[in-house]
Design a protein around this motif. Structure first.
Motif, PDB file in Angstrom:
ATOM      1  N   UNK A   1       0.830  -1.201   0.000  1.00 23.11           N
ATOM      2  CA  UNK A   1       0.000   0.000   0.000  1.00 23.11           C
ATOM      3  C   UNK A   1       0.864   1.251   0.000  1.00 23.11           C
ATOM      4  N   UNK A   2       1.859   1.269   0.865  1.00 21.41           N
ATOM      5  CA  UNK A   2       2.882   2.305   0.864  1.00 21.41           C
ATOM      6  C   UNK A   2       4.115   1.697   1.505  1.00 21.41           C
ATOM      7  N   UNK A   3       5.018   2.514   2.043  1.00 20.73           N
ATOM      8  CA  UNK A   3       6.287   1.979   2.527  1.00 20.73           C
ATOM      9  C   UNK A   3       6.130   1.060   3.736  1.00 20.73           C
ATOM     10  N   UNK A   4       4.981   1.108   4.437  1.00 20.96           N
ATOM     11  CA  UNK A   4       4.866   0.256   5.628  1.00 20.96           C
ATOM     12  C   UNK A   4       3.520  -0.447   5.751  1.00 20.96           C
ATOM     13  N   UNK A   5       2.708  -0.455   4.719  1.00 18.57           N
ATOM     14  CA  UNK A   5       1.402  -1.106   4.798  1.00 18.57           C
ATOM     15  C   UNK A   5       1.206  -2.042   3.616  1.00 18.57           C
TER      16      UNK A   5
ATOM     17  N   UNK B   1      13.324  -2.366  14.555  1.00 20.51           N
ATOM     18  CA  UNK B   1      13.465  -2.123  13.129  1.00 20.51           C
ATOM     19  C   UNK B   1      12.962  -0.735  12.762  1.00 20.51           C
ATOM     20  N   UNK B   2      13.666  -0.076  11.857  1.00 23.46           N
ATOM     21  CA  UNK B   2      13.242   1.188  11.266  1.00 23.46           C
ATOM     22  C   UNK B   2      13.195   1.011   9.756  1.00 23.46           C
ATOM     23  N   UNK B   3      12.178   1.598   9.130  1.00 26.69           N
ATOM     24  CA  UNK B   3      12.095   1.586   7.670  1.00 26.69           C
ATOM     25  C   UNK B   3      12.066   3.017   7.165  1.00 26.69           C
ATOM     26  N   UNK B   4      12.604   3.229   5.970  1.00 27.57           N
ATOM     27  CA  UNK B   4      12.679   4.554   5.389  1.00 27.57           C
ATOM     28  C   UNK B   4      11.393   4.883   4.626  1.00 27.57           C
ATOM     29  N   UNK B   5      11.108   6.166   4.395  1.00 30.28           N
ATOM     30  CA  UNK B   5       9.905   6.533   3.633  1.00 30.28           C
ATOM     31  C   UNK B   5      10.069   6.244   2.152  1.00 30.28           C
ATOM     32  N   UNK B   6       8.917   6.102   1.503  1.00 33.21           N
ATOM     33  CA  UNK B   6       8.932   6.005   0.055  1.00 33.21           C
ATOM     34  C   UNK B   6       9.062   7.384  -0.577  1.00 33.21           C
TER      35      UNK B   6
END
Length: 547
Positions: free
Chosen positions: A89-93, A209-214
């Motif tokens: 859906x996006x960077x984290x969904x 954990x960390x994730x970066x934005x799209x």
């Protein structure tokens, strides 16, 4: 930085039990297709059986495949399952579905983690972004495409996903994994220790954990119409912090806690509006706390008794919605074999409490026509019972009959029966056919949905079924469940030790209810699923699917 510069300190600070675990993993990697059909699966019958014998569209994502894949997030692992639709859906969904149309929340898919339901009755579906499990702790993932309501209850319509985690006796020793990269995984740290105390074994693990934005796409490729700098930061990064404890003896106890902060809206923000790298008013905050107790006992005559209880609390908050959800789930199961009959029966109790508020409703100035739920607090208790009997008619034919009855909001002891037939003329072929009636229960928002701060003069325009002091009720408190009739036919064929096919044809007839009392919408979904597995050697395997 760099595409996942996987600085993997996969440090198994060794003791003999760690070496044994590594040896067993190597043996699993050497399984051929014939041996893969021998892998246990319990999702299709609630009792362990060969995956090749299941009279359903079953796929087992075994530990060997997980080890080889190199993935570190659960939705990415599910991309490896043929027949599952996994979209980002996006960077984290994510949106995950089977057979039916894909949406952000697929309300006809049921998820179980060690038998614990993770489906939310608020809107119907699974928040996949809150399930930040360590892949190394997963033993296998069982997937059934198609209905499972007669065994697992409402909402198991288009499929069931069951995640089985590893016994703590199989993970003895210490483990540390560190990865640095960009994109989905910016920073990842996993640490665990597992020890033995007499007949008890336990595992304590933590994950950070960390994730970066799209990056922002053009307006015509996005659901958001706000002005943006194409290629700019999309404000959809994520932060995850979790800890999990598992204790095994004659009983299994699990407890854990996860916190997640997820950006959820595209836009342009200045540094003054950021908190810890995330926009203050556009951050989804999740708190998940859970505890599970499972007990199994083998009885005389080969019977087995199992009991599981779980408590799950999820607090969700952002600028538009706050929900404090608590679910208590109890499940008792008894199974046995008498002559040609193998049967399973059980009882269940599920209590759901939701405290939902709309912060914007009471803001200054208050929002107009903001959407939420009324009343603020809602409870629902679901009682259920099921029975399934498998009868061997002769060495080749097997008849399976079963049903589950449930009493919950809008259901009133509705039942979900199934009739299945399996024919195995030889070791290389399994044919099966099934008819199943499945239910999808109404969600809380479908029953209690409301608009707030609506003047009475506009109540008709908003379709209010009840208006009081600015609250416009649009939900239907007595909304019945969806009713789905599913016919399936399957053929599982193993050509040789290197090649096998699993083909399923299905037709689902939907009778959908909506916000309008007494209305039904008819829909139909049909299709053919073909899954092929080819293993030219013990080191190589290819899976392909056409759905």
């Amino acid at each position: 930085m760099k595409r996942l510069a996987s600085a993997a300190l996969a440090a198994m600070l060794c003791d003999p039990t760690t070496a044994q675990a590594s040896a067993s993993a190597d043996e699993l990697l050497d399984l051929d297709l014939t041996q893969l059909l021998e892998l246990p699966v319990s999702l299709a019958s609630r009792s362990e059986q060969r995956s090749g014998d299941a009279a359903a569209a079953v796929f087992v994502l075994d530990r060997a495949t997980l080890l080889r894949s190199g993935v570190h997030r659960l939705p990415d692992a599910l991309r490896l399952v043929p027949g599952l639709h996994v979209g980002k859906w996006d960077a984290n969904k994510w949106a995950i579905s089977s057979r039916n149309g894909m949406s952000r929340f697929s309300s006809t898919m049921l998820l179980l983690v060690d038998g614990r339901p993770m489906y939310t009755p608020l809107f119907g579906g699974v928040r996949w972004e809150t399930l930040d499990l360590a892949i190394d702790d997963i033993e296998r993932i069982e997937v059934v495409r198609g209905p499972g309501g007669p065994l697992w209850g409402a909402n198991a319509v288009d499929g069931i996903i069951s995640i089985v985690t590893r016994h703590s006796a199989d993970t003895q020793g210490e483990r540390l994994f560190v990865a640095l990269g960009s994109g989905d995984i910016d920073q990842l740290v996993e640490a665990s220790t597992s020890q033995r105390l007499g007949e008890w074994t336990w595992r304590l693990g933590a994950r950070w954990m960390d994730s970066e934005p799209g990056r922002l796409p053009p307006i015509n490729q996005s659901q958001w119409t706000a002005q943006r700098n194409v290629g700019g930061r999309a404000i959809d990064e994520g932060q995850y912090r979790g800890v999990m404890l598992r204790v095994d003896s004659p009983r299994t106890w699990q407890g854990g806690s996860l916190q997640a902060w997820l950006g959820h809206r595209e836009g342009e923000y200045t540094d003054q509006r950021l908190v810890s790298g995330l926009p203050r008013e556009n951050t989804n905050h999740f708190d998940l706390d859970l505890a599970t107790l499972e007990w199994r006992r083998n009885l005389d005559g080969g019977d087995a008794l199992a009991f599981r209880s779980s408590v799950n609390r999820t607090v969700t908050s952002d600028s538009t919605l706050f929900d404090d959800q608590r679910i208590v789930d109890l499940d008792l199961q008894h199974s046995g074999t008498r002559g040609r009959h193998a049967w399973t029966w059980g009882l269940g109790l599920n209590h759901y409490r939701s405290d939902t508020r709309t912060p914007a409703r009471d803001a200054t100035p208050p929002c107009f026509a903001c959407f939420g739920a009324h009343p603020q607090v809602s409870t629902d208790t679901k009682r259920s019972a099921f029975f399934q009997n498998q009868t061997s008619l002769d060495p080749f034919w097997t008849l399976i009959l079963g049903a589950k009855v449930e009493d919950a909001a809008g259901m009133s002891w509705d039942w979900q029966p199934t009739l299945r037939m399996r024919w195995q003329p030889d070791v290389a072929n399994t044919y099966w056919a099934a008819w199943t009636r499945a239910l999808r229960s109404s969600t809380r928002l479908e029953r209690d949905g409301a608009f707030f701060n609506i003047p009475e003069s506009l109540s008709a325009a908003f379709g209010c079924t009840l208006w009081e002091a600015g609250t416009c009720q649009i939900g239907n408190p007595g909304q019945p469940p969806w009713v789905i009739d599913v016919a399936e036919f399957g053929w599982r064929h193993q050509v040789n030790e290197q090649l096998s096919f699993d083909t399923t044809a299905f037709r689902s007839e939907f009778a959908l209810s909506d916000f309008t009392p007494g209305s039904r919408i008819r829909d139909r979904v049909q299709g053919v699923e073909v899954v092929a597995q080819w293993s030219p050697s013990r080191q190589w395997r290819a899976d392909a699917s056409l759905v």
